[in-house]
Structure formats: C-alpha cells, structure tokens
Design a protein around this motif. Structure first.
Motif, mmCIF file in Angstrom:
data_model
loop_
_atom_site.group_PDB
_atom_site.id
_atom_site.type_symbol
_atom_site.label_atom_id
_atom_site.label_comp_id
_atom_site.label_asym_id
_atom_site.label_seq_id
_atom_site.Cartn_x
_atom_site.Cartn_y
_atom_site.Cartn_z
ATOM 1 N N ARG A 22 1.437 -1.158 3.540
ATOM 2 C CA ARG A 22 0.570 0.009 3.470
ATOM 3 C C ARG A 22 1.333 1.242 3.931
ATOM 4 N N LYS A 23 1.202 2.344 3.210
ATOM 5 C CA LYS A 23 1.822 3.619 3.558
ATOM 6 C C LYS A 23 0.719 4.650 3.775
ATOM 7 N N LYS A 24 0.654 5.200 5.010
ATOM 8 C CA LYS A 24 -0.348 6.221 5.344
ATOM 9 C C LYS A 24 0.248 7.610 5.141
ATOM 10 N N PHE A 25 -0.609 8.570 4.821
ATOM 11 C CA PHE A 25 -0.187 9.946 4.572
ATOM 12 C C PHE A 25 -0.984 10.913 5.429
ATOM 13 N N GLY A 26 -0.324 11.947 5.944
ATOM 14 C CA GLY A 26 -1.000 13.048 6.606
ATOM 15 C C GLY A 26 -1.408 12.792 8.046
ATOM 16 N N GLY A 28 -4.085 13.694 11.446
ATOM 17 C CA GLY A 28 -5.519 13.844 11.657
ATOM 18 C C GLY A 28 -6.262 12.531 11.730
ATOM 19 N N PRO A 29 -7.564 12.626 11.901
ATOM 20 C CA PRO A 29 -8.382 11.424 12.081
ATOM 21 C C PRO A 29 -8.665 10.662 10.780
ATOM 22 N N ALA A 30 -8.470 11.284 9.627
ATOM 23 C CA ALA A 30 -8.688 10.612 8.335
ATOM 24 C C ALA A 30 -7.372 10.610 7.557
ATOM 25 N N LYS A 31 -6.774 9.425 7.436
ATOM 26 C CA LYS A 31 -5.476 9.308 6.762
ATOM 27 C C LYS A 31 -5.612 8.488 5.486
ATOM 28 N N PRO A 32 -5.351 9.084 4.324
ATOM 29 C CA PRO A 32 -5.340 8.299 3.091
ATOM 30 C C PRO A 32 -4.129 7.363 3.088
ATOM 31 N N PHE A 33 -4.244 6.268 2.351
ATOM 32 C CA PHE A 33 -3.134 5.330 2.265
ATOM 33 C C PHE A 33 -3.084 4.681 0.892
ATOM 34 N N LEU A 34 -1.889 4.189 0.548
ATOM 35 C CA LEU A 34 -1.663 3.374 -0.637
ATOM 36 C C LEU A 34 -1.097 2.042 -0.168
ATOM 37 N N ALA A 35 -1.415 0.976 -0.878
ATOM 38 C CA ALA A 35 -0.942 -0.352 -0.511
ATOM 39 C C ALA A 35 -0.527 -1.111 -1.772
ATOM 40 N N ALA A 36 0.449 -1.995 -1.616
ATOM 41 C CA ALA A 36 0.893 -2.835 -2.732
ATOM 42 C C ALA A 36 1.495 -4.111 -2.157
ATOM 43 N N GLY A 37 1.462 -5.165 -2.969
ATOM 44 C CA GLY A 37 2.052 -6.414 -2.512
ATOM 45 C C GLY A 37 1.790 -7.553 -3.474
ATOM 46 N N ALA A 38 1.846 -8.756 -2.922
ATOM 47 C CA ALA A 38 1.656 -9.979 -3.701
ATOM 48 C C ALA A 38 0.339 -10.637 -3.311
ATOM 49 N N VAL A 68 -8.779 5.125 2.751
ATOM 50 C CA VAL A 68 -8.611 6.083 3.831
ATOM 51 C C VAL A 68 -8.932 5.384 5.155
ATOM 52 N N GLU A 69 -8.111 5.643 6.173
ATOM 53 C CA GLU A 69 -8.367 5.116 7.509
ATOM 54 C C GLU A 69 -8.974 6.239 8.335
ATOM 55 N N ILE A 70 -10.174 6.018 8.847
ATOM 56 C CA ILE A 70 -10.911 7.039 9.591
ATOM 57 C C ILE A 70 -10.998 6.602 11.049
ATOM 58 N N LYS A 71 -10.416 7.423 11.935
ATOM 59 C CA LYS A 71 -10.469 7.130 13.364
ATOM 60 C C LYS A 71 -11.636 7.882 13.985
#
Length: 112
Positions: A22-26, A28-38, A68-71
C-alpha cells in the motif's frame, strides 16, 4: 459458498488471501492510498457429481485497490475498494456457473 444446480444444493469453502503493498499520499488526517499485490484462493470441502466440474482447488491472481485512511481520535477508519482477477477457473458447471473470481469488493477497516 452455496449454490443450487437443477434443484440440488452444493456447499464448500472458499478461502481468499490477498498479499498487498500500500502507498499512502499526502499529509493530514485523511490520506488516500493505492494498493496492489497477489491473491491466493483455495476451494475445499466441495462435493461434486462430476469430477470434470472441479478444475482446481488452488489458484492465484492479481488484486488492485484504493481508498482513504481517516485518522480520528483513538481509531483509524479505512474504506477501500478492491478488484481481484484470477488467472484460472476453479469450478465449472456447464456454461451456467464458472468460478473464476473476477471480483469487486468494498471493505471498511477499523483499527484501534
């Protein structure tokens, strides 16, 4: 997993295990992310009438996702959408049922 074929019910277990990065971007308390795998899946405990229906008990595939990961105080809430594509069929009944597993999943994770 349960389905009916010509009035006969069949049951079995399908285990799915995604292994993703998983790669998080930006900031702040709300970070969008993209994920890839098997993705790994195993079909077990399935009683079949015709052995030709059962193609494979174990398959692999690829999985892609985003969210998005929201803290918030004390917890993290992580809504996510995943797309899984398996490379081979696991189970087939004629042209009616084909368990390949192209799958779209919506998840919500809660972490304390």
């Amino acid at each position: 997993m349960e389905f009916a074929d010509n009035g006969q019910s069949r049951t079995g277990s399908l285990w799915q295990f995604p292994l993703m990065l998983r790669k998080k971007f930006g900031p702040g308390p709300a970070k969008p992310f993209l994920a890839a795998g098997a993705s790994f899946s195993r079909l077990s405990g399935l009683a079949v009438r015709d052995p030709a229906e059962f193609v494979k008990s174990y398959t692999t595939g690829v999985v892609f996702g985003g969210g998005v990961e929201i803290k918030v105080p004390i917890i993290r809430i992580t809504p996510e959408i995943r797309y899984t594509h398996r490379f081979e069929d696991q189970f087939r009944v004629g042209n009616l049922i084909n368990l390949r597993g192209n799958q779209l999943t919506m998840l919500v994770g809660v972490t304390f």
